[in-house]
Structure formats: structure tokens, C-alpha cells
Design a protein around this motif. Structure first.
Motif, short mmCIF file in Angstrom:
data_model
loop_
_atom_site.label_atom_id
_atom_site.label_comp_id
_atom_site.label_asym_id
_atom_site.label_seq_id
_atom_site.Cartn_x
_atom_site.Cartn_y
_atom_site.Cartn_z
N UNK A 88 0.83 -1.20 0.00
CA UNK A 88 0.00 0.00 0.00
C UNK A 88 0.87 1.26 0.00
N UNK A 89 1.85 1.31 0.88
CA UNK A 89 2.70 2.49 0.98
C UNK A 89 3.52 2.71 -0.29
N UNK A 90 3.98 1.62 -0.89
CA UNK A 90 4.72 1.75 -2.15
C UNK A 90 3.81 2.29 -3.25
N UNK A 91 2.59 1.79 -3.33
CA UNK A 91 1.66 2.28 -4.35
C UNK A 91 1.34 3.75 -4.15
N UNK B 199 12.21 5.91 -18.85
CA UNK B 199 12.47 4.50 -18.52
C UNK B 199 12.12 4.20 -17.06
N UNK B 200 12.50 5.09 -16.16
CA UNK B 200 12.21 4.89 -14.75
C UNK B 200 10.72 4.90 -14.47
N UNK B 201 10.00 5.81 -15.10
CA UNK B 201 8.55 5.83 -14.91
C UNK B 201 7.92 4.55 -15.46
N UNK B 202 8.51 4.02 -16.52
CA UNK B 202 8.05 2.76 -17.08
C UNK B 202 8.23 1.58 -16.13
N UNK B 203 9.19 1.70 -15.23
CA UNK B 203 9.43 0.63 -14.25
C UNK B 203 8.35 0.59 -13.17
N UNK B 204 7.60 1.64 -13.01
CA UNK B 204 6.62 1.70 -11.93
C UNK B 204 5.60 0.57 -12.01
N UNK B 205 5.15 0.23 -13.19
CA UNK B 205 4.15 -0.83 -13.30
C UNK B 205 4.72 -2.18 -12.86
N UNK B 206 5.96 -2.47 -13.23
CA UNK B 206 6.59 -3.72 -12.79
C UNK B 206 6.78 -3.72 -11.27
N UNK B 207 7.12 -2.58 -10.71
CA UNK B 207 7.25 -2.48 -9.25
C UNK B 207 5.90 -2.74 -8.58
N UNK B 208 4.85 -2.19 -9.15
CA UNK B 208 3.50 -2.44 -8.61
C UNK B 208 3.14 -3.92 -8.67
#
Length: 105
Positions: free
Chosen positions: A9-12, A40-49
Motif C-alpha cells: 500500500x505504501x509503495x503504491x 524509462x524509470x517511470x516505465x518501471x513503476x508498473x513492474x514495481x506495482x
């Protein structure tokens, strides 16, 4: 697994806040040489989620590993990925906002 769900939750919240704040768009305007890296970094957000969501299930049939030992390996790998991601974002912000002010170099 409540702590894992709270972590997710906090990461999201963090990722959503970053995306809504416009700080990286502003950084790209200030330091155009960073624009591609920001993208590229913003693109990583979905994988992190997705990974945080999978980890929030903990070990077990629906989780990333069958037991806590396997889960720990997945979590450590995710932590390292997340730390590298956050450091790269910090580096970009430093380049965009501090270099321009004479803070470095």
C-alpha cells in the motif's frame, strides 16, 4: 501478511504520488539530457506495482514462493531493484535541480 500488504500500500501511494506530482516532468524540462532516463524509470513503476502485489500475498500457493526461504530471496531481489530505482530517481533530481544551481561540478 498484514505488514506485506501495508508495504505494498505504501509503495503504491509513493509511486502514485510521484507520478501525479509532475516533479519528473519538471526535471526533464530542466535537464533534457535526463528525459529518456526519466521515461524509462517511470516505465518501471508498473513492474514495481506488480511485484509488490505478488509479494503482498506472502509465501504459499498464490505467492511468489512456496515457503519463507524462497520468499525471502524474492523479497531481497525486489528490495535491491527498488533501491536502485529510487537511487536513479534521486540522481536525476540532483542533476536537474542541484547541478543547475552550482551544487555540483
Amino acid at each position: 501478511h498484514s505488514m506485506l500488504r501495508e508495504f505494498r500500500h505504501l509503495l503504491l501511494v509513493h509511486l502514485n504520488s510521484e507520478e501525479r506530482s509532475g516533479v519528473f516532468e519538471s526535471a526533464a524540462n530542466r535537464a533534457p539530457q535526463c528525459a529518456r532516463r526519466i521515461e524509462l524509470l517511470q516505465g518501471e513503476h508498473e513492474a514495481l506495482r506488480r511485484t509488490a502485489t505478488a509479494l503482498a500475498s506472502g509465501p504459499g500457493p498464490q505467492g511468489v514462493a512456496a515457503d519463507w526461504t524462497g520468499f525471502r530471496a524474492h523479497f531481497v531481489a525486489f528490495r535491491e531493484t527498488l533501491e536502485a530505482h529510487e537511487q536513479a530517481e534521486n540522481d536525476i533530481l540532483q542533476t536537474a535541480y542541484l547541478d543547475d544551481l552550482g551544487g555540483r561540478g
